[in-house]
Design a protein around this motif. Structure first.
Motif, PDB file in Angstrom:
ATOM      1  N   GLU A   1      -5.746   2.684   0.487  1.00 26.29           N
ATOM      2  CA  GLU A   1      -4.991   3.771   1.091  1.00 26.29           C
ATOM      3  C   GLU A   1      -4.957   3.560   2.602  1.00 26.29           C
ATOM      4  O   GLU A   1      -5.988   3.258   3.217  1.00 26.29           O
ATOM      5  CB  GLU A   1      -5.640   5.114   0.753  1.00 26.29           C
ATOM      6  CG  GLU A   1      -4.933   6.311   1.377  1.00 26.29           C
ATOM      7  CD  GLU A   1      -5.579   7.628   0.984  1.00 26.29           C
ATOM      8  OE1 GLU A   1      -5.140   8.681   1.496  1.00 26.29           O
ATOM      9  OE2 GLU A   1      -6.519   7.595   0.160  1.00 26.29           O
TER      10      GLU A   1
ATOM     11  N   ASP B   1       0.785  -1.229   0.000  1.00 22.13           N
ATOM     12  CA  ASP B   1       0.000   0.000   0.000  1.00 22.13           C
ATOM     13  C   ASP B   1       0.819   1.282   0.000  1.00 22.13           C
ATOM     14  O   ASP B   1       0.306   2.337   0.362  1.00 22.13           O
ATOM     15  CB  ASP B   1      -0.919   0.014   1.226  1.00 22.13           C
ATOM     16  CG  ASP B   1      -0.132  -0.124   2.522  1.00 22.13           C
ATOM     17  OD1 ASP B   1       1.103  -0.145   2.457  1.00 22.13           O
ATOM     18  OD2 ASP B   1      -0.753  -0.204   3.592  1.00 22.13           O
TER      19      ASP B   1
ATOM     20  N   ARG C   1      -0.552   5.474  -0.216  1.00 16.92           N
ATOM     21  CA  ARG C   1      -1.522   5.031  -1.213  1.00 16.92           C
ATOM     22  C   ARG C   1      -0.913   3.920  -2.048  1.00 16.92           C
ATOM     23  O   ARG C   1       0.210   4.026  -2.526  1.00 16.92           O
ATOM     24  CB  ARG C   1      -1.924   6.184  -2.130  1.00 16.92           C
ATOM     25  CG  ARG C   1      -2.870   7.190  -1.504  1.00 16.92           C
ATOM     26  CD  ARG C   1      -3.298   8.220  -2.531  1.00 16.92           C
ATOM     27  NE  ARG C   1      -4.226   9.190  -1.970  1.00 16.92           N
ATOM     28  CZ  ARG C   1      -4.724  10.216  -2.643  1.00 16.92           C
ATOM     29  NH1 ARG C   1      -4.374  10.389  -3.922  1.00 16.92           N
ATOM     30  NH2 ARG C   1      -5.556  11.055  -2.068  1.00 16.92           N
TER      31      ARG C   1
ATOM     32  N   TYR D   1     -10.202   1.061  -2.100  1.00 16.28           N
ATOM     33  CA  TYR D   1     -10.816   1.869  -3.137  1.00 16.28           C
ATOM     34  C   TYR D   1     -12.160   1.265  -3.531  1.00 16.28           C
ATOM     35  O   TYR D   1     -12.532   0.179  -3.089  1.00 16.28           O
ATOM     36  CB  TYR D   1      -9.900   1.959  -4.361  1.00 16.28           C
ATOM     37  CG  TYR D   1      -8.589   2.652  -4.092  1.00 16.28           C
ATOM     38  CD1 TYR D   1      -8.476   3.630  -3.111  1.00 16.28           C
ATOM     39  CD2 TYR D   1      -7.449   2.324  -4.811  1.00 16.28           C
ATOM     40  CE1 TYR D   1      -7.279   4.264  -2.853  1.00 16.28           C
ATOM     41  CE2 TYR D   1      -6.237   2.959  -4.569  1.00 16.28           C
ATOM     42  CZ  TYR D   1      -6.159   3.919  -3.576  1.00 16.28           C
ATOM     43  OH  TYR D   1      -4.966   4.538  -3.321  1.00 16.28           O
TER      44      TYR D   1
ATOM     45  N   LYS E   1       0.673   8.799   5.584  1.00 18.60           N
ATOM     46  CA  LYS E   1      -0.368   8.383   4.638  1.00 18.60           C
ATOM     47  C   LYS E   1       0.292   7.731   3.434  1.00 18.60           C
ATOM     48  O   LYS E   1       1.179   8.297   2.811  1.00 18.60           O
ATOM     49  CB  LYS E   1      -1.208   9.587   4.197  1.00 18.60           C
ATOM     50  CG  LYS E   1      -1.893  10.310   5.351  1.00 18.60           C
ATOM     51  CD  LYS E   1      -2.623  11.539   4.867  1.00 18.60           C
ATOM     52  CE  LYS E   1      -3.310  12.252   6.030  1.00 18.60           C
ATOM     53  NZ  LYS E   1      -2.322  12.757   7.029  1.00 18.60           N
TER      54      LYS E   1
ATOM     55  N   CYS F   1      -6.898   1.274   7.100  1.00 16.66           N
ATOM     56  CA  CYS F   1      -6.837   1.236   5.639  1.00 16.66           C
ATOM     57  C   CYS F   1      -8.246   1.307   5.061  1.00 16.66           C
ATOM     58  O   CYS F   1      -9.187   0.715   5.603  1.00 16.66           O
ATOM     59  CB  CYS F   1      -6.152  -0.050   5.163  1.00 16.66           C
ATOM     60  SG  CYS F   1      -4.408  -0.194   5.643  1.00 16.66           S
TER      61      CYS F   1
ATOM     62  N   TYR G   1       2.336  14.244  -2.177  1.00 19.53           N
ATOM     63  CA  TYR G   1       2.882  12.888  -2.163  1.00 19.53           C
ATOM     64  C   TYR G   1       4.180  12.790  -2.957  1.00 19.53           C
ATOM     65  O   TYR G   1       4.432  13.567  -3.871  1.00 19.53           O
ATOM     66  CB  TYR G   1       1.860  11.903  -2.751  1.00 19.53           C
ATOM     67  CG  TYR G   1       0.671  11.642  -1.858  1.00 19.53           C
ATOM     68  CD1 TYR G   1       0.718  10.661  -0.884  1.00 19.53           C
ATOM     69  CD2 TYR G   1      -0.500  12.397  -1.993  1.00 19.53           C
ATOM     70  CE1 TYR G   1      -0.372  10.412  -0.064  1.00 19.53           C
ATOM     71  CE2 TYR G   1      -1.597  12.160  -1.184  1.00 19.53           C
ATOM     72  CZ  TYR G   1      -1.527  11.155  -0.216  1.00 19.53           C
ATOM     73  OH  TYR G   1      -2.605  10.935   0.593  1.00 19.53           O
TER      74      TYR G   1
END
Length: 239
Positions: free
Chosen positions: A51, A29, A46, A66, A44, A63, A162
């Motif tokens: 995520e 992840d 993704r 999606y 965090k 978590c 990110y």
């Protein structure tokens, strides 16, 4: 023979870790991680499927998956999923074929040429696995970097920015390992294929010459009457 075993084991080593890296990369992840984690109380990450948020103080991780695979996703996410799954399948089968082609494995022990061909097929599959793997991971990383750079260039702050994480790095490492092991198995093992073919041809010629010589010697020691009788019996049999 020693160099052949060495190349097989080196190729098997890289193929094992490369396939493992690709599979771990696909199903973890942390393809994207927040770049400003020094200002946050949580990390965090993704991935391609969910995520996750990890609290810095107590380490508790939550978590969120999606939406369904049939839901509308970004092109980057969908194509990266497809390429990484393809790389996983090809590298997994490439490693299994390579294990069957190892000389230490008791599979077709009397067929060295077939085992070499199995190694060559394994090398081709690993090379093919490296292509979607490196394409997906590199494209994802570059897209994340370009998106972050464009936001910084336009002084846009969305609260979370990110950068690509360790899962993306694993995908790159696994793809490069597939290229390396595939190159060893296809380029170097082909030389041993030529050598083995020459040895088998020489051995067949020697056996054929030896059998012909034995036949001549046997006929030479037979009396002339027996030889003539044998010839007449052969003619009568054909008729």
């Amino acid at each position: 023979a020693g160099m052949k075993f060495f190349l097989q084991y080196v190729g098997c080593f890289f193929a094992f870790f490369s396939a493992g890296f690709l599979i771990i990369s696909t199903w973890t992840d942390c393809w994207m991680v927040n770049a400003d984690d020094s200002l946050e109380v949580s990390t965090k990450c993704r991935g391609l499927w969910w995520e996750c948020v990890t609290n810095v103080f107590d380490g508790i991780q939550t978590c969120d998956e999606y939406d369904s695979i049939y839901a509308e996703h970004s092109v980057k996410l969908v194509l990266t999923r497809a390429m990484m799954i393809t790389a996983d399948i090809l590298s997994g089968f490439g490693f299994l074929f390579l294990v069957l082609g190892l000389d230490c494995v008791k599979f077709l022990p009397d067929e060295p040429l077939i085992k070499l061909r199995i190694c060559l097929v394994s090398g081709v599959m690993l090379l093919l696995a490296g292509l979607p793997g490196i394409t997906g991971s590199m494209w994802y990383a570059v897209d994340v970097y370009v998106e972050r750079s464009s936001l910084l260039f336009h002084n846009v702050f969305l609260g979370i920015q990110y950068k690509f994480g360790w899962s993306c790095w694993l995908g790159m490492a696994g793809s490069l390992g597939c290229f390396l092991s595939g190159s060893l198995l296809t380029c170097c093992m082909y030389l041993f294929r030529e050598t083995s073919s020459g040895r088998l041809h020489s051995a067949y010629s020697l056996r054929k010459g030896y059998s012909s010589a034995v036949t001549v010697v046997t006929n030479a020691h037979l009396p002339s009457s027996q030889t003539a009788t044998s010839k007449m019996y052969a003619v009568d049999t054909r008729v």
